[in-house]
Design a protein around this motif. Structure first.
Motif, PDB file in Angstrom:
ATOM      1  N   UNK A 234      -3.591   1.069  10.007  1.00 41.11           N
ATOM      2  CA  UNK A 234      -4.292   2.317   9.707  1.00 41.11           C
ATOM      3  C   UNK A 234      -3.490   3.560  10.012  1.00 41.11           C
ATOM      4  N   UNK A 235      -4.210   4.660  10.084  1.00 36.34           N
ATOM      5  CA  UNK A 235      -3.586   5.973  10.247  1.00 36.34           C
ATOM      6  C   UNK A 235      -3.382   6.316  11.717  1.00 36.34           C
ATOM      7  N   UNK A 236      -2.406   7.182  11.956  1.00 38.55           N
ATOM      8  CA  UNK A 236      -2.111   7.692  13.291  1.00 38.55           C
ATOM      9  C   UNK A 236      -1.809   9.163  13.153  1.00 38.55           C
ATOM     10  N   UNK A 237      -2.341   9.971  14.064  1.00 35.61           N
ATOM     11  CA  UNK A 237      -2.004  11.396  14.094  1.00 35.61           C
ATOM     12  C   UNK A 237      -1.902  11.828  15.544  1.00 35.61           C
ATOM     13  N   UNK A 238      -0.711  12.304  15.931  1.00 36.84           N
ATOM     14  CA  UNK A 238      -0.492  12.792  17.292  1.00 36.84           C
ATOM     15  C   UNK A 238      -1.261  14.097  17.459  1.00 36.84           C
TER      16      UNK A 238
ATOM     17  N   UNK B 204      20.701  21.457  22.756  1.00 39.88           N
ATOM     18  CA  UNK B 204      19.882  20.342  23.235  1.00 39.88           C
ATOM     19  C   UNK B 204      19.048  19.812  22.081  1.00 39.88           C
ATOM     20  N   UNK B 205      19.116  18.495  21.865  1.00 44.45           N
ATOM     21  CA  UNK B 205      18.344  17.845  20.806  1.00 44.45           C
ATOM     22  C   UNK B 205      17.138  17.140  21.427  1.00 44.45           C
ATOM     23  N   UNK B 206      15.992  17.263  20.778  1.00 40.84           N
ATOM     24  CA  UNK B 206      14.810  16.513  21.177  1.00 40.84           C
ATOM     25  C   UNK B 206      13.700  17.407  21.672  1.00 40.84           C
ATOM     26  N   UNK B 207      12.543  16.856  21.877  1.00 39.98           N
ATOM     27  CA  UNK B 207      12.210  15.452  21.711  1.00 39.98           C
ATOM     28  C   UNK B 207      12.074  15.081  20.234  1.00 39.98           C
ATOM     29  N   UNK B 208      12.187  13.801  19.964  1.00 42.70           N
ATOM     30  CA  UNK B 208      11.970  13.255  18.627  1.00 42.70           C
ATOM     31  C   UNK B 208      10.775  12.327  18.722  1.00 42.70           C
ATOM     32  N   UNK B 209       9.828  12.484  17.807  1.00 46.98           N
ATOM     33  CA  UNK B 209       8.602  11.696  17.898  1.00 46.98           C
ATOM     34  C   UNK B 209       7.903  11.577  16.550  1.00 46.98           C
ATOM     35  N   UNK B 210       7.028  10.579  16.441  1.00 45.19           N
ATOM     36  CA  UNK B 210       6.210  10.391  15.253  1.00 45.19           C
ATOM     37  C   UNK B 210       5.023  11.338  15.333  1.00 45.19           C
ATOM     38  N   UNK B 211       4.843  12.162  14.309  1.00 45.71           N
ATOM     39  CA  UNK B 211       3.705  13.084  14.266  1.00 45.71           C
ATOM     40  C   UNK B 211       2.488  12.408  13.649  1.00 45.71           C
ATOM     41  N   UNK B 212       2.723  11.701  12.539  1.00 44.92           N
ATOM     42  CA  UNK B 212       1.608  11.017  11.880  1.00 44.92           C
ATOM     43  C   UNK B 212       2.124   9.960  10.932  1.00 44.92           C
ATOM     44  N   UNK B 213       1.239   9.017  10.622  1.00 44.33           N
ATOM     45  CA  UNK B 213       1.555   8.002   9.625  1.00 44.33           C
ATOM     46  C   UNK B 213       0.257   7.584   8.956  1.00 44.33           C
ATOM     47  N   UNK B 214       0.370   7.118   7.730  1.00 41.98           N
ATOM     48  CA  UNK B 214      -0.804   6.636   7.011  1.00 41.98           C
ATOM     49  C   UNK B 214      -0.441   5.370   6.256  1.00 41.98           C
ATOM     50  N   UNK B 215      -1.475   4.567   6.006  1.00 47.17           N
ATOM     51  CA  UNK B 215      -1.313   3.324   5.263  1.00 47.17           C
ATOM     52  C   UNK B 215      -1.009   2.145   6.154  1.00 47.17           C
ATOM     53  N   UNK B 216      -1.125   0.981   5.571  1.00 49.99           N
ATOM     54  CA  UNK B 216      -0.793  -0.241   6.283  1.00 49.99           C
ATOM     55  C   UNK B 216      -1.962  -0.842   7.046  1.00 49.99           C
ATOM     56  N   UNK B 217      -1.713  -2.027   7.579  1.00 48.55           N
ATOM     57  CA  UNK B 217      -2.729  -2.810   8.283  1.00 48.55           C
ATOM     58  C   UNK B 217      -3.261  -2.095   9.521  1.00 48.55           C
TER      59      UNK B 217
ATOM     60  N   UNK C 210       0.846  -1.195   0.000  1.00 49.88           N
ATOM     61  CA  UNK C 210       0.000   0.000   0.000  1.00 49.88           C
ATOM     62  C   UNK C 210       0.880   1.244   0.000  1.00 49.88           C
ATOM     63  N   UNK C 211       0.223   2.379  -0.282  1.00 53.41           N
ATOM     64  CA  UNK C 211       0.915   3.664  -0.161  1.00 53.41           C
ATOM     65  C   UNK C 211       1.017   3.985   1.322  1.00 53.41           C
ATOM     66  N   UNK C 212       2.201   4.335   1.766  1.00 58.03           N
ATOM     67  CA  UNK C 212       2.451   4.613   3.180  1.00 58.03           C
ATOM     68  C   UNK C 212       3.279   5.878   3.307  1.00 58.03           C
ATOM     69  N   UNK C 213       3.015   6.612   4.360  1.00 56.00           N
ATOM     70  CA  UNK C 213       3.834   7.787   4.644  1.00 56.00           C
ATOM     71  C   UNK C 213       3.934   7.965   6.153  1.00 56.00           C
ATOM     72  N   UNK C 214       4.974   8.652   6.564  1.00 56.38           N
ATOM     73  CA  UNK C 214       5.177   8.961   7.983  1.00 56.38           C
ATOM     74  C   UNK C 214       5.886  10.299   8.081  1.00 56.38           C
ATOM     75  N   UNK C 215       5.483  11.070   9.089  1.00 57.95           N
ATOM     76  CA  UNK C 215       6.149  12.334   9.388  1.00 57.95           C
ATOM     77  C   UNK C 215       6.615  12.292  10.834  1.00 57.95           C
ATOM     78  N   UNK C 216       7.894  12.567  11.019  1.00 58.82           N
ATOM     79  CA  UNK C 216       8.487  12.623  12.356  1.00 58.82           C
ATOM     80  C   UNK C 216       8.996  14.030  12.602  1.00 58.82           C
ATOM     81  N   UNK C 217       9.156  14.351  13.859  1.00 58.55           N
ATOM     82  CA  UNK C 217       9.678  15.666  14.225  1.00 58.55           C
ATOM     83  C   UNK C 217      10.767  15.515  15.264  1.00 58.55           C
ATOM     84  N   UNK C 218      11.791  16.312  15.115  1.00 58.70           N
ATOM     85  CA  UNK C 218      12.801  16.464  16.146  1.00 58.70           C
ATOM     86  C   UNK C 218      13.032  17.959  16.290  1.00 58.70           C
TER      87      UNK C 218
END
Length: 168
Positions: free
Chosen positions: A155-159, A140-153, A24-32
């Motif tokens: 489903x979608x996630x949005x922080x 200082x680095x961080x925090x690093x985290x997943x903001x959102x993702x789409x696709x896959x078994x 499937x089409x999948x995407x993810x956005x992370x932030x640091x």
């Protein structure tokens, strides 16, 4: 161990078999982010850092890191990445400047790209630190985290909110 997908029948680590997973089409956005002092902020934004254009180098490092994620994260599958984009946002805090790094990775495949996005954002921040450490090692680095993702078994996630920290 039956509930853990990365362990075999002997309780040892294994790479999950994705042979039968739907492509499937999948995407993810992370932030640091990285906190810097005013001198570094000025040097980056005016492109006067002695090592060169900090954000351009960090952006390329993030792209390269996303493409190499499976080489450094043991259970990640090598995947065909169809797109990588890194963007930056500055915010002035009380006595520091916060640079937020957003990394978006896309693929059409059988597994997600969350780790690639997280790796891209992290390496981008580390590269900024490396290029600016001669001016100030107190960044200082961080925090690093997943903001959102789409696709896959799964489903979608949005922080909904950024993770809370005491300074970032």
């Amino acid at each position: 161990m039956a509930n853990f997908t990365h362990f075999n029948d002997q309780g040892r680590a294994k790479m999950v078999d994705i042979t039968r997973k739907e492509e499937t089409h999948r995407s993810a956005t992370a932030q640091s982010s990285i906190l810097v002092n005013e001198e570094i902020y000025t040097s980056i934004t005016q492109q006067t850092m002695k090592k060169g254009d900090v954000l351009a180098v960090a952006q390329v490092a993030g792209i390269m890191a996303a493409k190499q994620t499976s080489a450094i994260i043991p259970m990640c599958h090598p995947i065909p990445i169809s797109g990588i984009d890194l963007t930056f946002d500055w915010k002035r805090l009380e006595q520091e400047f916060k640079l937020s790094i957003h990394a978006t990775v896309k693929t059409k495949g059988s597994t997600g790209v969350e780790m690639e996005a997280l790796t891209a954002a992290s390496v981008c921040a580390l590269t900024i630190y490396d290029m600016c450490k001669a001016v100030d090692k107190g960044m200082v680095i961080g925090p690093t985290f997943l903001k959102e993702k789409s696709g896959g078994k799964n489903g979608d996630f949005k922080r909904q909110n950024e993770p809370l920290t005491d300074r970032l």
